[in-house]
Every structure is written in structure tokens, then in C-alpha cells.
Design a protein around this motif. Structure first.
Motif, PDB file in Angstrom:
ATOM      1  N   ARG A 167       0.838  -1.207   0.000  1.00  0.00           N
ATOM      2  CA  ARG A 167       0.000   0.000   0.000  1.00  0.00           C
ATOM      3  C   ARG A 167       0.868   1.249   0.000  1.00  0.00           C
ATOM      4  O   ARG A 167       2.075   1.167   0.210  1.00  0.00           O
ATOM      5  CB  ARG A 167      -0.897   0.028   1.261  1.00  0.00           C
ATOM      6  CG  ARG A 167      -1.847  -1.125   1.412  1.00  0.00           C
ATOM      7  CD  ARG A 167      -2.911  -1.164   0.340  1.00  0.00           C
ATOM      8  NE  ARG A 167      -3.723   0.028   0.311  1.00  0.00           N
ATOM      9  CZ  ARG A 167      -4.872   0.182   0.957  1.00  0.00           C
ATOM     10  NH1 ARG A 167      -5.358  -0.800   1.684  1.00  0.00           N
ATOM     11  NH2 ARG A 167      -5.565   1.302   0.843  1.00  0.00           N
TER      12      ARG A 167
ATOM     13  N   THR B  25      -4.061   1.172  -4.541  1.00  0.00           N
ATOM     14  CA  THR B  25      -5.138   0.194  -4.728  1.00  0.00           C
ATOM     15  C   THR B  25      -4.746  -1.088  -3.994  1.00  0.00           C
ATOM     16  O   THR B  25      -3.630  -1.576  -4.192  1.00  0.00           O
ATOM     17  CB  THR B  25      -5.284  -0.153  -6.229  1.00  0.00           C
ATOM     18  OG1 THR B  25      -5.119   1.049  -6.968  1.00  0.00           O
ATOM     19  CG2 THR B  25      -6.608  -0.813  -6.524  1.00  0.00           C
TER      20      THR B  25
ATOM     21  N   THR C 289      -0.773   4.094  -6.549  1.00  0.00           N
ATOM     22  CA  THR C 289      -2.227   4.286  -6.625  1.00  0.00           C
ATOM     23  C   THR C 289      -2.915   3.866  -5.325  1.00  0.00           C
ATOM     24  O   THR C 289      -4.078   4.173  -5.110  1.00  0.00           O
ATOM     25  CB  THR C 289      -2.832   3.451  -7.768  1.00  0.00           C
ATOM     26  OG1 THR C 289      -2.569   2.074  -7.482  1.00  0.00           O
ATOM     27  CG2 THR C 289      -2.243   3.833  -9.111  1.00  0.00           C
TER      28      THR C 289
END
Ligand code: 8YV
Length: 328
Positions: free
Chosen positions: A12, A35, A33
């Protein structure tokens, strides 16, 4: 001393300064990102990484560990709880696991205390009434809650966070009761004027607020069963800043709806970010999105700990925060 920089995969996005330092020290692969990684992506990571840096949102189970390449030697988790990692499987493959204890104690205890105030004093309800224009002015019988001063707090799990909660609660005039595998040091017990209950059941029926502060382990999975929740007084409140899995969430929702329990303050859920639907409609609950440790200061200190754990390990020493299964 290892000359090669370790390949470190972050699942992360971590604070910028943590990531920058990691890039300086390690061959760090970032997740810009943020995600959450799919299982396939995690598999690809563990095939390549010397060190994996997961968070609570990643499932590091036996299958994933079995798929890892032999080069994976360290799982340096960003967080204190390690229930998302199969520790036995890691141990069997000779993979060291570390976490970040200590640095999120005070922040998490603050949120537990905030929930302990928010629920009996109807803080979230009051905010809603004020914003929506439903407030018609002060009234002697308006928005009455319950006093916490002079009440009894029962803490389940008297580790670092449990003790930090107890210290705060004493300042608010609560008396401290606790259930733990064993009593805390007599000095701590004396400082907190705490009463130890070997029997959780006995404690539950006698306290006014229950605070869950134990880790989630096989032994604490649904520790608060429906039967146990039913032992609580109808005037009692439950606060959980630990892990949702420690409480039977469906039973809790039922008992809150039928007012067998007066209210609850929850920061954690069994299947995050999904929340038992019934809880969402109840006025006597305050629901937070797992923000117990969410301070900038805390996140930076967690990052520092992860870096120290990796560097210490890579230098050939035993990192201070290694998780030993038997400790849980
Ligand atoms: C962390 C937590 O933010 O550390 C823990 O155990 O529950 C959280 O507050 C999270 O784990 C980050 O991975």
C-alpha cells in the motif's frame, strides 16, 4: 553485512517520507495508486521480494506463503495486529515476521476514550441533529445521555493499549476492571487501582462499559459470543478498537436493536470495509472507519519502525519487533 540492497515490496501507499527513506536504503517497490493488491499481484510480489511490507488489508495466508520464492525472508508488517498473517506458515518456511508495536498505543487509546464518551453522551447523534436543522433549542429533557463519571469500565486485554485506555478512563472518573490471560504487574494494578477478573463472564455482567483491547487470535475469535453479550447489563455500552472478529457482530446488532445493550462504539469490523447492515440503521451506535491509529505522527513512527526492522534484519541481526507466535 549484506552488500546487496533488499528488494522490498510495499503493498500500500505509505507516508511520503517513509517511502523516500525506503527508496534510499532499499530497492523499494511502491504502490502509488494505493489500490489494495489482488491475490495474483501479491503472489507476483512474494515471488520477487526479499522483504514484503503488508498492512492489515492484505491476507498473507498459507497459500500465499507457499507461493513465495526462497528469497522471501522477512514480512515486515506496517501495523501492530498480525492476524492477517499466517504466522505458523511463515515460521515453517523460515520467514521472520515483524510488526510495529508501541507507536500506536496512545492514538488507539484516544479513540477508545472518544467512543466511550461519544456513545453515552450521544455526541454523533447531537452533531446530526444540529446539522440537519432538527434542533429546536435547549430543553430540560433534550438529548439526555448517561454520565460516565463514577461508572465501571471492564477492559478485555490489558496490554499496552488496554493500560493506556485505563489511564485515560481514570481521569474521567471510571473505575477499572479487567480481564486478561493473567493479572498485570502488581505495580500497574496498584497504579490503576484495577480489579482483575479471571472470569470474563463474571466481569461482563458487572461493568457499565466494556472496552475490547485484546489482539485477534484463534483464542479470541468471537470471544464475545451472543451468550456473553447477553450477560452485559441493558444499561451497558461496548467499545471495540481492536478487531471486529473478537465480537459476534450480528448478535451485537440484534442486542443493540432490542436494547439489551444500551449502545456501542465501533472502530473495527469483522469484514472491513463491509459492515453488518443492521448496525448502520441504529441510533445507539457510533461507527468509525478503523481510525484508531490514524494520526500523521503515528503513521510516520510506524514507518520508522518498519524501516528499522528491515535494516536490522538485512544487517544480520534479530529485529526487535519480531513476532513470536507463542507470544500471542
Ligand atoms: C493499523 C491496526 O493502522 O496496527 C493495527 O493493528 O489495527 C491499525 O490501527 C493497521 O493495522 C495498519 O496495517
Amino acid at each position: 553485512m549484506n552488500q546487496k540492497k533488499p528488494v522490498v515490496h510495499l503493498t500500500r501507499k505509505l507516508p511520503d517520507s517513509t517511502e523516500t527513506r525506503m527508496r534510499e536504503l532499499f530497492d523499494a517497490r511502491l504502490n502509488d495508486t494505493d489500490t489494495p493488491r489482488t491475490t495474483e499481484e501479491l503472489v507476483a510480489m512474494v515471488k520477487e521480494a526479499d522483504v514484503l511490507v503488508p498492512t492489515v488489508t492484505d491476507r498473507i495466508d498459507a497459500d500465499l506463503i507457499a507461493a513465495a520464492g526462497d528469497q522471501l525472508k522477512l514480512i515486515a508488517s506496517f501495523g501492530t495486529g498480525v492476524d492477517h498473517i499466517d504466522l505458523a506458515a511463515a515460521k515453517a518456511r523460515g520467514i521472520t515476521v515483524t510488526n510495529t508495536p508501541g507507536v500506536l498505543t496512545e492514538d488507539t487509546a484516544d479513540v477508545a476514550m472518544a467512543l466511550m464518551l461519544a456513545v453515552p453522551r450521544r455526541i454523533a447523534e447531537g452533531d446530526k441533529v444540529t446539522r440537519t436543522g432538527e434542533w429546536t433549542g435547549w430543553a430540560p429533557t433534550g438529548m439526555l445521555g448517561h454520565r460516565i463519571n463514577g461508572k465501571r469500565l471492564g477492559i478485555i486485554g490489558m496490554g499496552r493499549i488496554g493500560c493506556a485506555v485505563a489511564r485515560r478512563a481514570r481521569g474521567f472518573g471510571l473505575s477499572i476492571h479487567y480481564h486478561n490471560r493473567k493479572p498485570v504487574h502488581p505495580e500497574t494494578e496498584a497504579e490503576l487501582e484495577a480489579t482483575y477478573w479471571e472470569s470474563l463472564d463474571q466481569m461482563l455482567s458487572r461493568v457499565d462499559i466494556v472496552s475490547v483491547n485484546c489482539p485477534h487470535t484463534p483464542a479470541t475469535q468471537k470471544l464475545l459470543t451472543r451468550e456473553r453479550l447477553e450477560m452485559m447489563q441493558p444499561s451497558a455500552y461496548l467499545v471495540n478498537t481492536s478487531r471486529g472478529e473478537v465480537v459476534d457482530e450480528d448478535a451485537l446488532a440484534d442486542l443493540l436493536a432490542s436494547r439489551h445493550i444500551a449502545g456501542a462504539g465501533l472502530d473495527v469490523y469483522a469484514d472491513e470495509p463491509n459492515i453488518t447492515k443492521a448496525l448502520l440503521d441504529l441510533p445507539n451506535v457510533v461507527l468509525l472507519p478503523h481510525i484508531g491509529s490514524a494520526t500523521i505522527e503515528g503513521r510516520l513512527e510506524m514507518g520508522d519502525k518498519v524501516i528499522i526492522n528491515i535494516q536490522t534484519f538485512w544487517d544480520g541481526h534479530a529485529p526487535r519487533d519480531r513476532v513470536i507466535e507463542a507470544m500471542l
